[in-house]
Design a protein around this motif. Structure first.
Motif, mmCIF file in Angstrom:
data_model
loop_
_atom_site.group_PDB
_atom_site.id
_atom_site.type_symbol
_atom_site.label_atom_id
_atom_site.label_comp_id
_atom_site.label_asym_id
_atom_site.label_seq_id
_atom_site.Cartn_x
_atom_site.Cartn_y
_atom_site.Cartn_z
ATOM 1 N N PRO A 267 0.802 -1.229 0.000
ATOM 2 C CA PRO A 267 0.000 0.000 0.000
ATOM 3 C C PRO A 267 0.836 1.282 0.000
ATOM 4 N N VAL A 268 1.946 1.310 0.742
ATOM 5 C CA VAL A 268 2.758 2.538 0.748
ATOM 6 C C VAL A 268 3.288 2.811 -0.652
ATOM 7 N N GLY A 269 3.808 1.772 -1.297
ATOM 8 C CA GLY A 269 4.356 1.913 -2.639
ATOM 9 C C GLY A 269 3.300 2.393 -3.616
ATOM 10 N N MET A 270 2.118 1.772 -3.576
ATOM 11 C CA MET A 270 1.050 2.135 -4.510
ATOM 12 C C MET A 270 0.589 3.562 -4.259
ATOM 13 N N SER A 271 0.536 3.942 -2.974
ATOM 14 C CA SER A 271 0.078 5.271 -2.627
ATOM 15 C C SER A 271 1.010 6.333 -3.205
ATOM 16 N N VAL A 272 2.305 6.106 -3.074
ATOM 17 C CA VAL A 272 3.264 7.059 -3.635
ATOM 18 C C VAL A 272 3.150 7.063 -5.158
ATOM 19 N N PHE A 273 3.166 5.860 -5.750
ATOM 20 C CA PHE A 273 3.188 5.742 -7.200
ATOM 21 C C PHE A 273 1.917 6.319 -7.840
ATOM 22 N N LEU A 274 0.743 5.825 -7.417
ATOM 23 C CA LEU A 274 -0.511 6.287 -8.028
ATOM 24 C C LEU A 274 -0.819 7.734 -7.650
ATOM 25 N N GLY A 275 -0.531 8.086 -6.393
ATOM 26 C CA GLY A 275 -0.788 9.449 -5.934
ATOM 27 C C GLY A 275 -0.044 10.463 -6.793
ATOM 28 N N GLU A 276 1.210 10.186 -7.078
ATOM 29 C CA GLU A 276 1.983 11.101 -7.911
ATOM 30 C C GLU A 276 1.507 11.039 -9.359
ATOM 31 N N PHE A 277 1.222 9.816 -9.827
ATOM 32 C CA PHE A 277 0.835 9.614 -11.214
ATOM 33 C C PHE A 277 -0.462 10.360 -11.553
ATOM 34 N N LEU A 278 -1.423 10.320 -10.620
ATOM 35 C CA LEU A 278 -2.730 10.925 -10.895
ATOM 36 C C LEU A 278 -2.725 12.443 -10.720
#
Lengths: 450, 78
Positions: A267-278
């Motif tokens: 979840p931490v990884g996805m949060s950083v990745f998707l949060g920045e991506f979107l």
């Protein structure tokens, strides 16, 4: 389901929401360390699975709602998951908008919860036909899970190299206990080894400080400076969908859905990745930060809920970082819950849904409204009255007691051994997830090697 | 505070004084483990008493130990 059970579920959800609202605000508390031991203890107490599930869901929704609050109020994350949001909350703080931060983040959380529950049931139903095949290859899947997570960590080679030796440590201790007749041959020590890994980083730091030289070289700090911003009083009950703009609600919802789909990833990884991506395309810094925090908060909430619910409904084995971490007690708390007999096997999908919805609604109701109205006061209360020492002490107490309960006095030292090794590995870039996966895969893996 | 300043170390995201941490850990471990071992009756009673012991340890250490945080209020940080 009779009235008594429903009443117990409501009480457990209220208890979970109140306690984890406070723990969520306490700086730096690790989700697994604060949730797993309590859930496991409740399971071992023999409470009904409905009550345990409602408690867990309420606790996690409350904790995820509040752990972002100290970010906005004081610039320090309330939990590991809130860390990626600090940077964006600081942008809003620099523009004098800490109140906006709190509202945007908690509203993002609400959207995350509302999206994740139906999405989880949907995804779980899609996986359900393959559940038997997945369970059959559990050992193999946990092993590949460990390899996969190892490849995602900072220190890939060390993570990969430690899989077999770490499995050897775990199975070695189990065989030692069987050989010494500390526990019967049909029992497996699990809970305390799990907690040993969880407290690894703290235990390792503490043992390092026993060395005088290390103690002298450790940077000495004064009081932690916390600046509380007086937030404006809210009138009436805030509506999360009015707090967020249409675009913010939209990307929070999209982020939450993607977070649910990727439930098996960290979840931490996805949060950083998707949060920045979107949010990458937004130029204005304030708009970008406010979109980013609402999206990330929604996403982490969703990732936690679906990471718990999807494996719980579809498979009955902990096959996500949340399920092997904070939610471990729902899958494996021997002798009450085992991989062959846990909440997945005991409750129907409808019953899991009922307990989930009840727990989540109670937590949303209590925590969201209370936090929006009194974020500043609650944070001040926790910061002033709850010493960090007491929190660490409490978890040390719980771990030692559960270690003794699992396999007597010798196991207290066994757990210390596991904690020091895990702490050392964690400090060198091996992810928790890898170690938890190895803990599950160990019997299968060593069966294969010997 | 005063002369005791600059005496803390960071563990798990917050500052602690090692002596206080020792006291808190000793209290919580002895109450939890003591409660578990001394509890009369069969499972799950020892666990219940042990958990209560842990909470008693937590509350007593919260009373004895002061948090190492300086809180300043800022009004209108515009």
């Amino acid at each position: 389901m009779d009235m008594m059970i429903i009443l117990q579920m409501i009480l457990a959800s209220i208890g979970g929401a109140v306690v984890y609202t406070i723990i969520g605000v306490a700086p730096g508390t690790d989700e697994t360390a604060v949730l797993a031991p309590v859930t496991i203890a409740l399971a071992l107490l023999g409470l009904s699975p409905y009550v345990i599930l409602a408690f867990f869901i309420s606790a996690i929704v409350a904790k995820k709602l509040t752990d972002s609050i100290p970010v906005a109020v004081a610039g320090i994350p309330g939990g590991v998951m809130a860390a990626p949001m600090v940077e964006h909350a600081m942008v809003l703080k620099a523009h004098g908008m800490p109140d906006v931060s709190i509202k945007k983040m908690s509203s993002g959380s609400v959207i995350g919860t509302l999206i994740a529950i139906p999405a989880s049931f949907l995804i779980a139903n899609l996986i359900l036909p393959y559940a038997d095949t997945i369970s059959e290859y559990a050992g193999l899947i946990f092993f590949f899970g460990a390899v996969f997570l190892a490849l995602l960590t900072k220190n890939k080679i060390l993570s990969l190299a430690m899989i077999v030796p770490f499995a050897l440590l775990i199975q070695g201790l189990r065989h030692l206990y069987w050989g010494l007749d500390v526990i019967p041959a049909d029992e497996t020590v699990f809970v305390s080894f799990f907690l040993g890994i969880t407290i690894g980083p703290i235990a390792f730091t503490l043992f390092k400080l026993l060395n005088k030289e290390n103690r002298q070289n450790t940077p000495r700090l004064g009081n932690k400076e916390i600046r509380l911003k007086a937030s404006k009083k809210e009138k009436g009950i805030p509506n999360p969908f009015k707090v967020l703009t249409k675009k913010e609600s939209g990307s929070a919802a999209l982020g939450s859905f993607l977070g649910s789909v990727t439930f098996f990833l960290t979840p931490v990884g996805m949060s950083v990745f998707l949060g920045e991506f979107l949010t990458r395309h937004i130029k204005d810094p304030v708009q970008r930060a406010s979109r980013a925090i609402s999206t990330m908060d929604g996403l982490t909430n969703a990732a936690y809920i679906s990471g718990t619910l999807i494996p719980l409904i579809a498979i009955g084995l902990p096959l996500s970082p949340t399920a092997i971490g904070p939610a471990a007690g729902l899958f494996n708390a021997p002798p009450v819950f085992t991989p062959e007999h846990n909440i997945h096997h005991m409750l129907s999908i409808g019953e899991i849904m009922t307990a989930t919805i009840l727990g989540a609604s109670i937590a949303l109701f209590i925590t969201y409204f209370v936090m929006i109205k009194y974020a500043g006061q609650i944070s001040a209360f926790v910061f002033k009255l709850v010493p960090h020492e007491a929190l660490i002490g409490l978890f040390a107490g719980l771990v030692v007691m559960l270690a003794f309960m699992d396999a007597g006095l010798i196991n207290i030292f066994g757990v210390i051994l596991i904690a020091i090794v895990s702490g050392l590995l964690h400090k060198n870039g091996v992810n928790y997830g890898v170690m938890f996966m190895v803990l599950y895969a160990a019997p299968w893996l060593l069966g294969l090697l010997s | 505070m005063g002369e005791e300043n600059k005496n803390y170390v960071e563990i798990w995201g917050d500052n602690v004084k090692l002596k206080d941490l020792g006291i808190a850990m000793a209290l919580c471990i002895s109450f939890a483990l003591g409660g578990y071992i001394l509890a009369p009756g069969d499972a799950p009673q020892p666990l219940i008493i042990g958990l209560i012991g842990g909470v008693v340890g937590f509350i007593s250490s919260s009373i004895i130990i002061k948090p190492k945080r300086t809180i300043s209020k800022m009004d209108g940080d515009e």
